[in-house]
Motif scaffolding. Sequence first.
Motif, mmCIF file in Angstrom:
data_model
loop_
_atom_site.group_PDB
_atom_site.id
_atom_site.type_symbol
_atom_site.label_atom_id
_atom_site.label_comp_id
_atom_site.label_asym_id
_atom_site.label_seq_id
_atom_site.Cartn_x
_atom_site.Cartn_y
_atom_site.Cartn_z
ATOM 1 N N HIS A 30 0.839 -1.193 0.000
ATOM 2 C CA HIS A 30 0.000 0.000 0.000
ATOM 3 C C HIS A 30 0.876 1.245 0.000
ATOM 4 N N PHE A 31 0.419 2.289 -0.690
ATOM 5 C CA PHE A 31 1.036 3.622 -0.600
ATOM 6 C C PHE A 31 -0.025 4.521 0.020
ATOM 7 N N GLY A 32 0.075 4.780 1.323
ATOM 8 C CA GLY A 32 -1.009 5.492 1.995
ATOM 9 C C GLY A 32 -2.283 4.672 1.832
ATOM 10 N N GLY A 33 -3.318 5.314 1.302
ATOM 11 C CA GLY A 33 -4.591 4.610 1.133
ATOM 12 C C GLY A 33 -4.677 3.808 -0.160
ATOM 13 N N LEU A 34 -3.659 3.924 -1.006
ATOM 14 C CA LEU A 34 -3.699 3.242 -2.312
ATOM 15 C C LEU A 34 -3.161 1.811 -2.196
ATOM 16 N N LYS A 35 -3.983 0.845 -2.588
ATOM 17 C CA LYS A 35 -3.534 -0.559 -2.582
ATOM 18 C C LYS A 35 -2.949 -0.871 -3.956
ATOM 19 N N ALA A 36 -1.661 -0.548 -4.122
ATOM 20 C CA ALA A 36 -1.020 -0.727 -5.434
ATOM 21 C C ALA A 36 -0.911 -2.202 -5.783
ATOM 22 N N VAL A 37 -0.621 -3.033 -4.788
ATOM 23 C CA VAL A 37 -0.640 -4.489 -4.944
ATOM 24 C C VAL A 37 -1.499 -5.006 -3.804
ATOM 25 N N GLY A 54 -1.731 -6.100 -17.393
ATOM 26 C CA GLY A 54 -2.725 -5.249 -16.752
ATOM 27 C C GLY A 54 -2.609 -3.833 -17.275
ATOM 28 N N THR A 55 -3.641 -3.071 -17.049
ATOM 29 C CA THR A 55 -3.663 -1.690 -17.525
ATOM 30 C C THR A 55 -2.598 -0.856 -16.814
ATOM 31 N N ASN A 56 -2.348 0.347 -17.313
ATOM 32 C CA ASN A 56 -1.403 1.244 -16.650
ATOM 33 C C ASN A 56 -1.856 1.477 -15.207
ATOM 34 N N GLY A 57 -0.903 1.367 -14.293
ATOM 35 C CA GLY A 57 -1.222 1.610 -12.886
ATOM 36 C C GLY A 57 -1.850 0.416 -12.183
ATOM 37 N N ALA A 58 -1.866 -0.742 -12.853
ATOM 38 C CA ALA A 58 -2.491 -1.931 -12.246
ATOM 39 C C ALA A 58 -1.669 -2.479 -11.085
ATOM 40 N N GLY A 59 -0.373 -2.117 -11.036
ATOM 41 C CA GLY A 59 0.458 -2.569 -9.919
ATOM 42 C C GLY A 59 1.556 -3.542 -10.318
ATOM 43 N N LYS A 60 1.799 -3.687 -11.610
ATOM 44 C CA LYS A 60 2.768 -4.689 -12.099
ATOM 45 C C LYS A 60 4.197 -4.360 -11.660
ATOM 46 N N SER A 61 4.607 -3.099 -11.874
ATOM 47 C CA SER A 61 5.979 -2.731 -11.477
ATOM 48 C C SER A 61 6.132 -2.780 -9.959
ATOM 49 N N THR A 62 5.101 -2.368 -9.259
ATOM 50 C CA THR A 62 5.162 -2.435 -7.792
ATOM 51 C C THR A 62 5.314 -3.885 -7.345
ATOM 52 N N LEU A 63 4.631 -4.792 -8.039
ATOM 53 C CA LEU A 63 4.773 -6.214 -7.711
ATOM 54 C C LEU A 63 6.215 -6.670 -7.926
ATOM 55 N N TYR A 102 14.851 -3.368 -15.480
ATOM 56 C CA TYR A 102 14.023 -2.190 -15.184
ATOM 57 C C TYR A 102 13.365 -1.651 -16.450
ATOM 58 N N GLN A 103 12.266 -0.910 -16.239
ATOM 59 C CA GLN A 103 11.633 -0.207 -17.366
ATOM 60 C C GLN A 103 12.570 0.859 -17.900
ATOM 61 N N ARG A 104 13.205 1.565 -16.988
ATOM 62 C CA ARG A 104 14.121 2.625 -17.393
ATOM 63 C C ARG A 104 15.502 2.021 -17.662
ATOM 64 N N ASP A 189 10.875 -6.250 -16.467
ATOM 65 C CA ASP A 189 9.860 -5.186 -16.516
ATOM 66 C C ASP A 189 9.850 -4.540 -17.904
ATOM 67 N N GLU A 190 8.890 -4.920 -18.690
ATOM 68 C CA GLU A 190 8.687 -4.384 -20.046
ATOM 69 C C GLU A 190 9.961 -4.406 -20.904
ATOM 70 N N PRO A 191 10.542 -5.573 -21.106
ATOM 71 C CA PRO A 191 11.770 -5.632 -21.910
ATOM 72 C C PRO A 191 11.546 -5.277 -23.382
ATOM 73 N N GLU A 220 4.656 -7.092 -19.336
ATOM 74 C CA GLU A 220 4.746 -6.632 -20.718
ATOM 75 C C GLU A 220 3.385 -6.153 -21.226
ATOM 76 N N HIS A 221 3.429 -5.092 -22.047
ATOM 77 C CA HIS A 221 2.194 -4.568 -22.641
ATOM 78 C C HIS A 221 1.940 -5.133 -24.034
ATOM 79 N N ASP A 222 2.977 -5.684 -24.676
ATOM 80 C CA ASP A 222 2.835 -6.208 -26.044
ATOM 81 C C ASP A 222 2.115 -7.568 -25.972
#
Length: 265
Positions: A30-37, A54-63, A102-104, A189-191, A220-222
């Motif tokens: 969780h990030f504050g009240g946000l349940k990212a995973v 999953g869609t953007n912000g679904a929590g994949k990178s946080t996982l 990493y994504q970056r 993460d999104e290779p 991956e998004h592809d």
Amino acid sequence: MSAVLAPRPEASSGDVAPKALLVASHVSRHFGGLKAVDDVSLTLTRGAVHAVIGTNGAGKSTLINVLSGEIPVTSGRVELMGSDVTRMSQPLRARRGLGRSYQRNTIFPAFSVFENCRLSAQASKPRPWDWWSSAARCEASCEAAFAALDKAGLAALAERTAGALSHGQKRQLEIAMCLATAPEVLLLDEPLAGMGAEETERMLALLAELKPGHAVMLVEHDMDAVFRVADRITVMVNGRVIASDEPAAVRANREVQVAYLGEAA
Ligand SMILES: Nc1ncnc2c1ncn2[C@@H]1O[C@H](COP(=O)(O)OP(=O)(O)OP(=O)(O)O)[C@@H](O)[C@H]1O
């Protein structure tokens, strides 16, 4: 009722059961009240590519971040090769065989391709700071770096300045740097992000080559690529798992079609 599927061992083929290398049980961040995973369970086995979509912000990178130990879980348990690593730092998990990309871009652009890999190999050693004190230590890192570059198809570019590589080659180098740490589990993460068709094919071929010896988690998004290489797909929406199954079953899942793949899937 929780939509999360409890971790379960992958099907056994004959008497050689695939080995579960990483098991995440009811992991939340969780990030504050946000349940990212939010209460995610999954199992990564050697010889299988487990895609997380999953869609953007679904929590994949946080996982990925909580599995690799980059950030702590809020609750839940992470096991690596049968040991509880939930409270273990990222460097220690890396030394126990957990590699991530990493994504970056995380390469040093002014260094050579080889040096990037060697530094990565060196950093994964128990005492990375005393690399100058032991020729043997350096030799081992050099060997690991060469082997990783070879595996990633970059051996011919070892002397090139990393910053001069194409985007696809930089992503390949990221994987090579990860391989230089001798991981058994790969969290990618999104290779394929930003890659052209040819570079994508090269990366998919590399993934296929790595699969037998590793447990691979692929964010991956592809979708074409995911459905080509994945043995299992977990679908996340708003931090939660809405499906985790073989690709054909995920494609046919009505909730997944509505939430993510679109009606035409
Ligand atoms: N350090 C943080 N602090 C606060 N919120 C965060 C932090 N990291 C991620 N989040 C939030 O957690 C949620 C999940 O983000 P995450 O990056 O894991 O999603 P994602 O599925 O990887 O998205 P994308 O596909 O766009 O990369 C998002 O709402 C994001 O804004």
